[in-house]
Scaffold this motif. Structure first.
Motif, PDB file in Angstrom:
ATOM      1  N   LEU A   1       0.806  -1.217   0.000  1.00  0.00           N
ATOM      2  CA  LEU A   1       0.000   0.000   0.000  1.00  0.00           C
ATOM      3  C   LEU A   1       0.845   1.274   0.000  1.00  0.00           C
ATOM      4  CD1 LEU A   1      -2.730   1.473   0.478  1.00  0.00           C
ATOM      5  CD2 LEU A   1      -2.471   0.948   2.909  1.00  0.00           C
ATOM      6  N   THR A   2       2.050   1.193   0.524  1.00  0.00           N
ATOM      7  CA  THR A   2       2.845   2.394   0.796  1.00  0.00           C
ATOM      8  C   THR A   2       3.385   3.062  -0.469  1.00  0.00           C
ATOM      9  OG1 THR A   2       3.510   1.484   2.934  1.00  0.00           O
ATOM     10  CG2 THR A   2       4.873   3.250   2.008  1.00  0.00           C
ATOM     11  N   LEU A   3       3.222   4.378  -0.510  1.00  0.00           N
ATOM     12  CA  LEU A   3       3.826   5.206  -1.554  1.00  0.00           C
ATOM     13  C   LEU A   3       4.853   6.137  -0.920  1.00  0.00           C
ATOM     14  CD1 LEU A   3       0.693   6.254  -3.669  1.00  0.00           C
ATOM     15  CD2 LEU A   3       2.372   4.489  -4.220  1.00  0.00           C
ATOM     16  N   ASN A   4       5.828   6.528  -1.721  1.00  0.00           N
ATOM     17  CA  ASN A   4       6.818   7.529  -1.323  1.00  0.00           C
ATOM     18  C   ASN A   4       7.251   8.249  -2.598  1.00  0.00           C
ATOM     19  OD1 ASN A   4       8.757   5.819  -2.617  1.00  0.00           O
ATOM     20  ND2 ASN A   4       8.949   4.625  -0.722  1.00  0.00           N
ATOM     21  N   PRO A   5       8.059   9.298  -2.502  1.00  0.00           N
ATOM     22  CA  PRO A   5       8.457  10.021  -3.724  1.00  0.00           C
ATOM     23  C   PRO A   5       9.106   9.130  -4.769  1.00  0.00           C
ATOM     24  CG  PRO A   5       8.954  11.347  -1.806  1.00  0.00           C
ATOM     25  CD  PRO A   5       8.505  10.011  -1.278  1.00  0.00           C
ATOM     26  N   GLN A   6       9.891   8.129  -4.335  1.00  0.00           N
ATOM     27  CA  GLN A   6      10.537   7.247  -5.297  1.00  0.00           C
ATOM     28  C   GLN A   6       9.519   6.398  -6.048  1.00  0.00           C
ATOM     29  OE1 GLN A   6      13.664   7.500  -6.079  1.00  0.00           O
ATOM     30  NE2 GLN A   6      13.567   5.892  -7.634  1.00  0.00           N
ATOM     31  N   ARG A   7       8.508   5.913  -5.344  1.00  0.00           N
ATOM     32  CA  ARG A   7       7.479   5.110  -6.021  1.00  0.00           C
ATOM     33  C   ARG A   7       6.596   5.967  -6.926  1.00  0.00           C
ATOM     34  NH1 ARG A   7       5.571   0.242  -1.833  1.00  0.00           N
ATOM     35  NH2 ARG A   7       7.614  -0.805  -1.856  1.00  0.00           N
ATOM     36  N   ILE A   8       6.353   7.196  -6.533  1.00  0.00           N
ATOM     37  CA  ILE A   8       5.611   8.088  -7.433  1.00  0.00           C
ATOM     38  C   ILE A   8       6.443   8.374  -8.682  1.00  0.00           C
ATOM     39  CG2 ILE A   8       4.693  10.432  -7.699  1.00  0.00           C
ATOM     40  CD1 ILE A   8       3.742  10.251  -4.816  1.00  0.00           C
ATOM     41  N   LYS A   9       7.744   8.550  -8.492  1.00  0.00           N
ATOM     42  CA  LYS A   9       8.618   8.723  -9.653  1.00  0.00           C
ATOM     43  C   LYS A   9       8.549   7.484 -10.551  1.00  0.00           C
ATOM     44  CE  LYS A   9      13.393   9.692 -11.078  1.00  0.00           C
ATOM     45  NZ  LYS A   9      13.431   8.600 -12.074  1.00  0.00           N
TER      46      LYS A   9
ATOM     47  N   LYS B   1      -4.861  -8.224 -41.305  1.00  0.00           N
ATOM     48  CA  LYS B   1      -5.198  -8.418 -39.893  1.00  0.00           C
ATOM     49  C   LYS B   1      -4.638  -7.225 -39.122  1.00  0.00           C
ATOM     50  CE  LYS B   1      -4.686 -12.076 -36.407  1.00  0.00           C
ATOM     51  NZ  LYS B   1      -4.041 -13.398 -36.150  1.00  0.00           N
ATOM     52  N   GLN B   2      -5.533  -6.373 -38.614  1.00  0.00           N
ATOM     53  CA  GLN B   2      -5.132  -5.094 -38.037  1.00  0.00           C
ATOM     54  C   GLN B   2      -5.423  -5.044 -36.532  1.00  0.00           C
ATOM     55  OE1 GLN B   2      -7.458  -1.441 -38.911  1.00  0.00           O
ATOM     56  NE2 GLN B   2      -5.538  -0.668 -39.802  1.00  0.00           N
ATOM     57  N   ARG B   3      -4.455  -4.552 -35.764  1.00  0.00           N
ATOM     58  CA  ARG B   3      -4.606  -4.444 -34.314  1.00  0.00           C
ATOM     59  C   ARG B   3      -5.584  -3.321 -33.945  1.00  0.00           C
ATOM     60  NH1 ARG B   3      -3.744  -8.438 -30.981  1.00  0.00           N
ATOM     61  NH2 ARG B   3      -2.610  -9.883 -32.302  1.00  0.00           N
ATOM     62  N   VAL B   4      -6.513  -3.621 -33.026  1.00  0.00           N
ATOM     63  CA  VAL B   4      -7.510  -2.652 -32.558  1.00  0.00           C
ATOM     64  C   VAL B   4      -7.616  -2.753 -31.024  1.00  0.00           C
ATOM     65  CG1 VAL B   4      -8.835  -2.717 -34.693  1.00  0.00           C
ATOM     66  CG2 VAL B   4      -9.412  -4.294 -32.839  1.00  0.00           C
ATOM     67  N   PRO B   5      -8.100  -1.711 -30.362  1.00  0.00           N
ATOM     68  CA  PRO B   5      -8.284  -1.789 -28.911  1.00  0.00           C
ATOM     69  C   PRO B   5      -9.361  -2.813 -28.538  1.00  0.00           C
ATOM     70  CG  PRO B   5      -8.362   0.495 -29.686  1.00  0.00           C
ATOM     71  CD  PRO B   5      -8.447  -0.376 -30.895  1.00  0.00           C
ATOM     72  N   LEU B   6      -9.293  -3.288 -27.298  1.00  0.00           N
ATOM     73  CA  LEU B   6     -10.373  -4.128 -26.794  1.00  0.00           C
ATOM     74  C   LEU B   6     -11.640  -3.316 -26.596  1.00  0.00           C
ATOM     75  CD1 LEU B   6      -8.432  -6.237 -24.115  1.00  0.00           C
ATOM     76  CD2 LEU B   6      -9.325  -7.061 -26.303  1.00  0.00           C
ATOM     77  N   GLY B   7     -11.501  -2.065 -26.176  1.00  0.00           N
ATOM     78  CA  GLY B   7     -12.661  -1.185 -25.994  1.00  0.00           C
ATOM     79  C   GLY B   7     -12.676  -0.566 -24.621  1.00  0.00           C
ATOM     80  N   VAL B   8     -13.484  -1.121 -23.716  1.00  0.00           N
ATOM     81  CA  VAL B   8     -13.536  -0.674 -22.323  1.00  0.00           C
ATOM     82  C   VAL B   8     -13.097  -1.838 -21.446  1.00  0.00           C
ATOM     83  CG1 VAL B   8     -14.957   0.207 -20.437  1.00  0.00           C
ATOM     84  CG2 VAL B   8     -15.421   0.935 -22.788  1.00  0.00           C
ATOM     85  N   ILE B   9     -12.061  -1.606 -20.658  1.00  0.00           N
ATOM     86  CA  ILE B   9     -11.505  -2.630 -19.774  1.00  0.00           C
ATOM     87  C   ILE B   9     -11.874  -2.301 -18.337  1.00  0.00           C
ATOM     88  CG2 ILE B   9      -9.365  -3.666 -18.908  1.00  0.00           C
ATOM     89  CD1 ILE B   9      -8.117  -3.117 -21.633  1.00  0.00           C
ATOM     90  N   GLY B  10     -12.322  -3.306 -17.613  1.00  0.00           N
ATOM     91  CA  GLY B  10     -12.556  -3.164 -16.184  1.00  0.00           C
ATOM     92  C   GLY B  10     -11.447  -3.859 -15.418  1.00  0.00           C
ATOM     93  N   ILE B  11     -10.960  -3.237 -14.356  1.00  0.00           N
ATOM     94  CA  ILE B  11      -9.890  -3.829 -13.550  1.00  0.00           C
ATOM     95  C   ILE B  11     -10.285  -3.771 -12.076  1.00  0.00           C
ATOM     96  CG2 ILE B  11      -7.448  -3.750 -12.905  1.00  0.00           C
ATOM     97  CD1 ILE B  11      -6.887  -2.451 -15.601  1.00  0.00           C
ATOM     98  N   ILE B  12     -10.224  -4.918 -11.418  1.00  0.00           N
ATOM     99  CA  ILE B  12     -10.465  -5.011  -9.978  1.00  0.00           C
ATOM    100  C   ILE B  12      -9.149  -5.395  -9.317  1.00  0.00           C
ATOM    101  CG2 ILE B  12     -11.707  -6.213  -8.155  1.00  0.00           C
ATOM    102  CD1 ILE B  12     -14.034  -6.594  -9.976  1.00  0.00           C
ATOM    103  N   TYR B  13      -8.717  -4.613  -8.341  1.00  0.00           N
ATOM    104  CA  TYR B  13      -7.414  -4.878  -7.727  1.00  0.00           C
ATOM    105  C   TYR B  13      -7.485  -4.530  -6.246  1.00  0.00           C
ATOM    106  CZ  TYR B  13      -6.929   0.142  -8.773  1.00  0.00           C
ATOM    107  OH  TYR B  13      -7.134   1.504  -8.880  1.00  0.00           O
ATOM    108  N   GLU B  14      -6.394  -4.859  -5.528  1.00  0.00           N
ATOM    109  CA  GLU B  14      -6.428  -4.723  -4.079  1.00  0.00           C
ATOM    110  C   GLU B  14      -5.582  -3.550  -3.609  1.00  0.00           C
ATOM    111  OE1 GLU B  14      -7.575  -9.177  -2.625  1.00  0.00           O
ATOM    112  OE2 GLU B  14      -5.515  -8.912  -3.338  1.00  0.00           O
ATOM    113  N   SER B  15      -4.546  -3.803  -2.817  1.00  0.00           N
ATOM    114  CA  SER B  15      -3.958  -2.721  -2.025  1.00  0.00           C
ATOM    115  C   SER B  15      -2.772  -2.003  -2.656  1.00  0.00           C
ATOM    116  CB  SER B  15      -3.516  -3.281  -0.670  1.00  0.00           C
ATOM    117  OG  SER B  15      -2.552  -4.297  -0.860  1.00  0.00           O
TER     118      SER B  15
END
Length: 416
Positions: free
Chosen positions: A69-77, A110-124
């Protein structure tokens, strides 16, 4: 359907339709604007994170979870750097992978395209908010994020910064969205948002991932659970093996690419076990071993069946002594979650056999499993480590967040 989720879904669809038409130059400018915004909002992000950490400590959250969970200036960088790095990567969108001419004279590509709308569920881990946003944006996808309650204030502060950067670059802020209510009820509805989500990616522990797999109606890409093994072969160079083990177990035990089980050939067990135990002692790693391990290491406690199947995400290591290469393979195949598996050996054929015998997203010879990471693989980051085989496997970078469509050029052909 929950009205908040419906509003977010409608806005995400509109943003995705706009984003998929954006040029690479425009997207890169957006990424750099978000990089700058993270620095501009750093104080607010750190203040929010301090509030989350205080609440987590008051609620008795385990130390490894607080470390995540912890952030600091280095992790923000580090978060900001990923935006800059991803801006420098090739854009997969619009790339035509192949073009062939059919018997009818049609040019079929065969052309690359986005998936569209992605949902992400994550924890801490609040850095996921930034990492996922950067990768989804560059690959032309809108994203709706649902983080854990323990990181809610941090995630909100990060998302405020990113949306500020987006708008400065001329993009709709709804391109990236964070669900502000971390309740389980809303998460359950989110998993069924088929009208708006093109896929759902869970990123976290086994409990979260299994919950999503069992309850989602949106297509799911399974990621993350890492019961990773390190096998020390009878022909291993033991000093190298010790160095790899200390890194793979102790550098950051809370992440999914850390080693959870050590498998040791009996030919080197008497020599190697005391050496590695001494090397791990400064980290206060708890050793849980089979009968042979406990006979060699008095400090080890007897391991259970559950220990060999566990993702500890902590300074705990299960240890198994085996009598042959085949027994090692059988043990790994029984308990592996298909994430990352490692062998240390100086024997060429044994190494090649290991590559062929082990079915995992990443298989290593003489290197730490900690390299299973999108940044280390040159992807600029990752949305997660896929442990399944359909659509994507291993670290999911830009290409893994795309699909493809067929484009066909004709000159008036009709089918007879």
């Amino acid at each position: 359907m929950n009205s908040l989720l419906q509003e977010m879904g409608i806005a995400a669809k509109a943003a995705a339709n706009s984003l998929r038409k954006a040029s690479t130059k425009q997207k890169n400018e957006g990424l750099l604007a978000m990089e700058a915004a993270l620095y501009a909002h750093q104080d607010a992000i750190l203040t929010a994170n301090a509030n989350d950490i205080a609440a987590a400590e008051a609620n008795g959250l385990p130390t490894p979870m607080i470390e995540r969970l912890t952030l600091n200036p280095q992790r923000i960088k580090g978060m900001a750097d990923s935006f800059k790095e991803i801006a420098q990567l090739p854009d997969p969108i619009g790339y035509v992978e192949e073009m062939t001419k059919s018997a009818d004279g049609l040019m079929i590509g065969k052309q690359r395209v986005p998936l569209g709308v992605i949902g992400i569920i994550y924890e801490s881990r609040p850095n996921v908010t930034a990492d996922a946003s950067a990768l989804c944006f560059k690959s032309g996808n809108a994203v709706i994020l649902r983080g854990g309650k323990e990181a809610l204030e941090s995630n909100k502060a990060i998302m405020t910064a990113l949306q500020d950067g987006l708008m400065n670059a001329g993009f709709a802020k709804e391109t990236l969205q964070l669900i502000p209510d971390p309740s389980r009820e809303l998460a359950s509805e989110f998993m069924k948002l088929n009208d708006y989500l093109d896929c759902l990616i869970p990123r976290g522990g086994a409990g979260l991932i299994q919950n999503v797999l069992k309850n989602a109606t949106v297509p799911v890409i399974e990621t993350g659970v890492g019961n990773c093994h390190l096998y020390i072969d009878k022909d291993a160079e033991l000093e190298m093996a010790t160095r790899i083990l200390v890194n793979a177990k102790c550098s950051r035990p809370s992440v999914c690419n850390s080693i959870e089980t050590l498998v040791v050939h009996e030919a080197v067990a008497e020599t190697f076990l005391p050496v590695f135990a001494e090397a791990l002692a400064p980290y206060k790693v708890e050793l849980r071993g089979d009968a042979k391990t406990c006979s060699i290491l008095p400090e080890a406690v007897p391991a259970t069946e559950e220990d060999f199947a566990a993702e500890f995400s902590d300074f705990i290591l299960a240890v198994k002594v085996i009598s042959s290469y085949d027994e090692a393979i059988a043990h790994i195949q029984k308990y592996s979650t298909g994430h990352s598996e490692v062998i240390v050996t100086d024997h060429y054929q044994t190494a090649q056999n290991f590559l062929n015998d082990i079915d995992a997203a990443a298989v290593y010879i003489n290197a730490s499993s900690r390299f299973t990471d999108g940044g280390c693989f040159g992807f600029g980051g990752e949305i997660g480590i896929s442990t399944q085989k359909l659509h994507a496997r291993g670290p999911m970078g830009l290409k893994e967040l795309t699909s493809y469509k067929y484009i066909i050029y004709g000159e008036g052909q009709i089918r007879s």
